[in-house]
Scaffold this active site. Structure first.
Site, short mmCIF file in Angstrom:
data_model
loop_
_atom_site.label_atom_id
_atom_site.label_comp_id
_atom_site.label_asym_id
_atom_site.label_seq_id
_atom_site.Cartn_x
_atom_site.Cartn_y
_atom_site.Cartn_z
N TRP A 103 0.82 -1.46 -0.12
CA TRP A 103 -0.01 -0.13 0.11
C TRP A 103 0.84 1.12 0.13
O TRP A 103 0.77 2.25 -0.66
CB TRP A 103 -0.97 -0.03 1.12
N ASP A 173 -1.46 6.82 6.05
CA ASP A 173 -2.62 6.11 5.71
C ASP A 173 -3.06 5.13 6.95
O ASP A 173 -2.45 4.02 6.99
CB ASP A 173 -2.20 5.31 4.41
N LYS A 197 -12.87 -0.81 7.11
CA LYS A 197 -12.04 -1.74 8.19
C LYS A 197 -12.38 -1.50 9.60
O LYS A 197 -12.90 -2.27 10.16
CB LYS A 197 -10.45 -1.50 7.83
#
Length: 361
Positions: A103, A173, A197
């Site tokens: 990511w 992030d 999430k």
């Protein structure tokens, strides 16, 4: 409700059962108004009240300082990979990125379309099984910001510390670990998180940005991607994802009812300790991550013989343990144990792992 099984999906992930029950009860008639939240105008007093309460509850949970804006946006964290440089990098700026996995690399690749990206550190030499210490970082003197990914959802590495970057805005992030424990928001210039999430359902993205970073967007930044436009319009420049916003607000209320983030930290710590202890004590299962850098939220593990993967997953499904298959780029297994995954789920998984090892070890 029908029987709920234990969901270890990395995202869209488990939601608290109490939240789902409230949403079910209010689905066709919200608070006696005769319509669903999904049918409300986002400009109505009712929805504006829902939105304002959600923001207030999130501010209380994270103790967000008053000089930060909280934005409820669309596009997921992946859109932020472009939106951040478009807003913070200027016309021909430079940014530092810390590469710790898939990511963070995606974020770097996208940012490089809009300016100069310096890979200030990389976990590549550790096969992405560890996070490079800050003594290994090479930060740029002229960086507009420093970006990192505190928790790599796929690889299973997590920072247990906040980097020191001087007067540069720190951008993170936090999609997969936000709200899992207390966080000092004041250490950051900008935090962003896809909701699916630890916040709510997919379709919503939360951005927490310090006010002095607004108004610096690139001249060609699309209006819809300009943080200052979103801030001035209360995240309603266009029609927002209203139902996802509403459900996220219910999750924030649920978190407060659990005792807030101090309570969630204790619960999440207990969950991850149980699972890692079971893995480490086993001869069948293993986790490759440097112990100090292990994720609390996403725990990958492998079986000693890959031929056992399919029977392991089949047996897990039979016992109501869902979505344990590892990401396609990594293989093996992965248990995502976000806030809404109860400790009982981890207990059931640990018990099944022990049973499976007795049969196949």
């Amino acid at each position: 409700m029908s029987k709920r099984l234990f969901n270890f999906c990395a995202g869209p992930a488990a939601l608290p059962e109490a939240v789902l029950q409230t949403a079910r009860d209010e689905l066709t008639d919200w608070h006696g108004k005769g319509l669903s939240v999904m049918e409300m105008s986002h400009r109505s007093d009712e929805f504006v009240g829902i939105a304002e309460q959600a923001e207030q509850d999130l501010r209380e949970l994270l103790n967000i300082p008053s000089d930060y804006k909280v934005l409820f946006l669309q596009g997921g964290a992946s859109q932020q990979f472009a939106q951040i440089p478009l807003n913070l990098l200027g016309e021909d700026g430079r940014a530092d990125y810390i590469d710790t996995g898939i990511w963070s690399r995606k974020a770097m690749e996208e940012a490089s379309r809009y300016g100069h990206v310096n890979a200030a550190a990389s976990g590549k030499e550790y096969d992405y099984f560890a996070i490079p210490g800050q003594n290994e970082w090479t930060l740029s003197a002229d960086a507009a910001y420093v970006h990192y990914t505190p928790n790599e959802t796929i690889g299973g590495v997590e920072f247990n510390w906040i980097p020191e970057v001087g007067d540069k805005p720190l951008v993170a992030d936090v999609s997969s670990d936000i709200l899992s424990r207390p966080l000092d928001v004041s250490r950051f210039g900008l935090l962003y998180a896809g909701a699916q999430k630890n916040i709510g359902p997919s379709g919503l993205t939360v951005v927490i940005v310090r006010e002095d970073l607004l108004g610096k967007a690139h001249s060609k930044c699309p209006t819809m991607l300009d943080y200052s436009v979103a801030a001035k319009n209360g995240s309603m420049y266009n029609t927002p994802p209203t139902f996802a916003w509403y459900l996220s607000g219910l999750v924030f209320k649920w978190l407060k009812a659990q005792g807030g983030l101090d309570a969630m930290e204790r619960i999440n710590d207990a969950k991850q300790r149980k699972l890692y202890t079971a893995i480490d004590a086993s001869e069948l299962y293993s986790n490759p991550i440097n112990v100090a850098d292990r994720s609390w939220m996403n725990i990958p593990f492998r079986l000693a013989d890959d031929r056992l993967d399919k029977p392991f997953l089949a047996g897990a499904e039979e016992r109501g343990l869902l979505n344990l298959k590892g990401h396609r780029s990594v293989g093996g297994m992965r248990a995502s144990i976000y806030n809404a995954v109860p400790e009982a789920a981890v207990d059931a998984l640990v018990a099944y792992m022990a049973e499976f090892e007795k049969q196949h070890g």
